[in-house]
Design an enzyme around this catalytic site. Structure first.
Site, PDB file in Angstrom:
ATOM      1  N   LYS A 175       0.838  -1.202   0.000  1.00 29.66           N
ATOM      2  CA  LYS A 175       0.000   0.000   0.000  1.00 29.66           C
ATOM      3  C   LYS A 175       0.871   1.249   0.000  1.00 29.66           C
ATOM      4  CE  LYS A 175      -2.063   2.817   2.714  1.00 29.66           C
ATOM      5  NZ  LYS A 175      -2.042   4.017   1.856  1.00 29.66           N
ATOM      6  N   GLU A 254       9.183   1.257  11.063  1.00 26.56           N
ATOM      7  CA  GLU A 254      10.216   2.288  10.853  1.00 26.56           C
ATOM      8  C   GLU A 254       9.496   3.621  10.965  1.00 26.56           C
ATOM      9  OE1 GLU A 254      13.295   1.517  10.579  1.00 26.56           O
ATOM     10  OE2 GLU A 254      13.246  -0.586   9.999  1.00 26.56           O
ATOM     11  N   CYS A 288      13.015  10.785   7.241  1.00 23.84           N
ATOM     12  CA  CYS A 288      12.914  10.370   8.645  1.00 23.84           C
ATOM     13  C   CYS A 288      14.220  10.608   9.378  1.00 23.84           C
ATOM     14  CB  CYS A 288      12.531   8.901   8.725  1.00 23.84           C
ATOM     15  SG  CYS A 288      13.632   7.843   7.778  1.00 23.84           S
ATOM     16  N   GLU A 389       8.545  16.299  15.234  1.00 19.62           N
ATOM     17  CA  GLU A 389       9.079  16.083  13.886  1.00 19.62           C
ATOM     18  C   GLU A 389       8.360  17.033  12.924  1.00 19.62           C
ATOM     19  OE1 GLU A 389       8.011  12.416  11.861  1.00 19.62           O
ATOM     20  OE2 GLU A 389      10.090  12.206  11.216  1.00 19.62           O
TER      21      GLU A 389
END
Ligand code: NAD
Length: 494
Positions: A175, A254, A288, A389
Site C-alpha cells: 500500500k 520504521e 525520517c 518532527e
C-alpha cells in the site's frame, strides 16, 4: 502526463479500483497528474485471498532459494533499466529532484540484487544434538505480507519490503501513500512482468493505493496477512502495532525521528558545514533521518551557525526537474502549510528565525508547494520545535557546553532514529556514538545508506529492522526439526 484514471494492480490484474478516486498532484505546479482509483475493502480481500493461493502454489512454494534469486535479479535488472522513467514519475509525484529520485530508483534495483545474493548464501542451522536425533532449525515463508509505506521515498521503501519478503518466499500486498502512488504502481508493473516471464503466479504482488484508514487498515486486519512491514509516522505505527498484537503477528515499524547532528569544536568545519546542510535540506527535509537538531560547541557556535546561515541563503530552490535545483517543493501544499505552521508556532514561542521562515517569493514559486530552507535558534531543547518532527526544511540550532550536557540534550527526545557526529577526535566520536540513543550513527558523514547494513530506530522511532541479511529472515518463521537416529523405542513407551 495526461489526466487519466489509473489502473491499480489487484492480484496480478490491472483494473480501475472500486474505492474512492484520489487526485495525485505535482507539487511543483499544483497540477493534477492522475486520478487514481483506490482499492476497496472487498478488493483488499480479493488480493489477500489470491496472494495466499499464489504463496501456496507449488510453482512458487517449491522454488529453491537460488531459483527465487533469479526472480530478484530479473526485477533488479528491469528496475535499473527503467530508472529514468521511475525517476521522472517520482519527481512528478513527490517534487524531489531528478538526481535524488534516480538514485532512489537505482537503490531499489540494488536492494533487489542484494536480496537475491543474500538469499543464495543464507544458511540453515544444524544445531548441536543433545540426544539420538539430528536437530535443525529451518526458515519458511509466512505467507502473505502487508507492506505499508509513506510518501517520501516510495520506490526505495517499496523495495526495502518487497525484496526481502519475496526472497523469503511470501506474497506481498503493497500500500503506497495516498499522495504518491504512481511510482509504486510502475514498480508493480515491473515485478508483475518479471513474474510472468518466469511463469510464476502474478498474484504474488498487489499494489493497492488508497487511504490508510480504509485500505491500510483492511490490509493490517485481514486474517490472511501474517506479517506487516510498516514505514511511516509514530502515531500510525502505534495503531498498526496494536492491530498486529491483536492478531499476534509480527510487525516491523520504521517511524519518525528528530535526529541530532553534533558539531564539536575540533570538527573539520568545511566537511561539517556541507554535511549539516545535506543532512537537513536534501529531500527538502522530508526524511525520517533528517538531522533536524543541530548541536554546536558553544565556543564555535556563532561562527559556525553564521557561516551555515550564509550558505543556506545560497541553496537553489526550484522544481525537481531543473538540473541545478537543490531544494524542491514539499510533497503537497497541505504539507507545506503544516511545515509553515510549525515555524510560526516556534516564532510565537520565542524562536529567532535566522533565515527562511516563509515561502519563497516570485512568479516561478507561485503555484508550487515551496518553503524556504529555514534555520531557527534561541529556544531550549524542550521547545516544541525541538521535540516535534517537522518533516520539512527546518533546522533548529542549539549550543552545548560539555559532553554530558550534549548527551543529555541530544537524548532528551522521544525519538532515537539517527545521529551525526562531526569531529577529528576518534575517541570522542566513539564515546558519543555509543552514548546517543539512535539506530544509526554517522561519523563525519551523513545520510549514507547501504542495503547490506541493518537500519532501525529505537524509542519512538521504531521496532524491528530493515535491510541487511537478516531482513529476509524477518519475513520468515522459524521451524525446528528433530530427526530421530535411534532404532530403540522411546523410553517412556517401555
Ligand atoms: P503516515 O504514518 O501518515 O502514513 C504512512 C502510511 O501508513 C501511508 O501509506 C498511510 O496511508 C498508511 N496509514 C495511515 N493510517 C493507517 C492505518 N490506520 N492503518 C494502516 N495504514 C495506515 O506517514 P506519512 O505522513 O505518509 O510519512 C511521514 C512519516 O513517515 C514521518 O513520521 C517519517 O519520519 C516517517 N518515515 C520513517 C522512515 C523510517 O525508516 N524510520 C522512513 C520514511 C518516513
Amino acid at each position: 502526463m495526461p489526466r487519466t484514471a489509473h489502473e491499480i494492480l489487484i492480484a496480478g490484474q490491472w483494473r480501475r479500483g472500486a474505492g474512492e478516486p484520489i487526485d495525485t498532484v505535482d507539487p511543483a505546479t499544483g497540477d493534477v497528474l492522475a486520478t487514481v482509483h483506490s482499492a476497496s475493502v472487498d478488493e483488499v480481500d480479493e488480493a489477500a485471498r489470491a496472494a495466499a493461493r499464489a504463496a501456496a502454489d507449488p510453482a512458487w512454494r517449491d522454488l529453491l532459494p537460488h531459483e527465487r534469486a533469479r526472480l530478484l535479479h530479473r526485477i533488479a535488472d528491469r528496475t535499473e533499466a527503467a530508472a529514468d522513467e521511475l525517476s521522472r514519475l517520482q519527481t512528478a509525484d513527490t517534487g524531489k529532484t531528478l538526481t535524488e529520485t534516480r538514485a532512489l530508483a537505482l537503490s531499489a534495483a540494488g536492494t533487489f540484487r542484494y536480496a537475491g545474493a543474500a538469499l543464495e548464501t543464507a544458511e540453515e542451522a544444524l544445531t548441536p544434538s543433545r540426544g539420538p536425533y539430528v536437530t535443525m532449525s529451518v526458515h519458511e515463508p509466512i505467507g502473505v505480507v502487508g507492506a505499508i509505506n509513506p510518501w517520501n521515498s516510495p520506490v526505495a521503501s517499496d523495495a526495502q519490503k518487497i525484496a526481502p519478503a519475496l526472497a523469503a518466499g511470501n506474497a506481498v500486498l503493497l500500500k503506497p501513500a495516498a499522495w504518491t502512488p504512481l511510482v509504486s504502481l510502475a514498480l508493480g508493473r515491473i515485478i508483475t512482468e518479471a513474474l510472468d516471464e518466469l511463469g510464476l503466479p502474478t498474484a504474488l504482488l498487489s499494489v493497492l493505493p488508497g487511504s490508510g484508514r480504509v485500505v491500510g487498515d483492511a490490509i493490517v486486519r485481514h486474517p490472511l496477512v501474517g506479517r506487516i512491514g510498516f514505514t511511516g509516522g509514530t502515531g500510525t505505527g502505534r495503531t498498526i502495532a496494536a492491530a498486529a498484537a491483536e492478531k499476534l503477528i509480527p510487525a516491523s515499524l520504521e517511524l519518525g525521528g528528530k535526529s541530532p547532528t553534533i558539531v564539536r569544536a575540533d570538527a573539520d568545519i568545511e566537511l561539517a558545514l556541507s554535511g549539516v546542510l545535506f543532512g537537513i535540506f536534501s529531500s527538502t527535509g522530508q526524511s525520517c533521518i533528517a538531522g533536524s537538531r543541530l548541536f554546536v560547541a558553544r565556543e564555535i557556535y556563532d561562527s559556525f551557525v553564521g557561516e551555515l546561515v550564509a550558505r543556506v541563503g545560497k541553496l537553489r530552490v526550484g522544481p525537481g526537474t531543473a538540473p541545478d535545483t537543490q531544494v524542491g517543493p514539499l510533497v503537497h501544499h497541505s504539507h507545506r502549510d503544516a511545515v509553515a505552521a510549525h515555524v510560526d508556532r516556534a516564532r510565537a514561542e520565542g524562536a529567532r528565525v535566522l533565515c527562511g521562515g516563509a515561502a519563497p517569493e516570485g512568479e516561478q514559486y507561485r503555484d508550487g508547494a515551496y518553503y524556504l530552507p529555514t534555520v531557527l535558534d534561541g529556544v531550549p531543547n524542550s521547545a516544541r520545535i525541538c521535540q516535534e518532527e517537522v518533516f520539512g526544511p527546518v533546522l533548529v540550532a542549539l549550543p552545548y557546553d560539555d559532553e554530558d550536557d550534549l548527551v543529555r540534550q541530544a537524548n532528551d527526545t522521544v525519538y532515537g532514529l539517527a545521529c551525526g557526529i562531526w569531529t577529528r577526535d576518534h575517541r570522542a566520536a566513539w564515546r558519543l556514538a555509543r552514548r546517543i540513543d539512535a539506530g544509526t550513527v554517522w561519523i563525519n558523514t551523513y545520510k549514507q545508506f547501504s542495503a547490506s547494513t541493518p537500519f532501525s530506530g529505537t524509542k519512538d522511532s521504531g521496532l524491528g529492522t530493515e535491510k541487511g541479511r537478516e531482513a529476509i529472515r524477518s519475513y520468515q518463521r522459524q521451524k525446528s526439526l528433530y530427526w530421530g537416529t535411534s532404532d530403540s523405542p522411546l523410553p517412556w513407551a517401555n
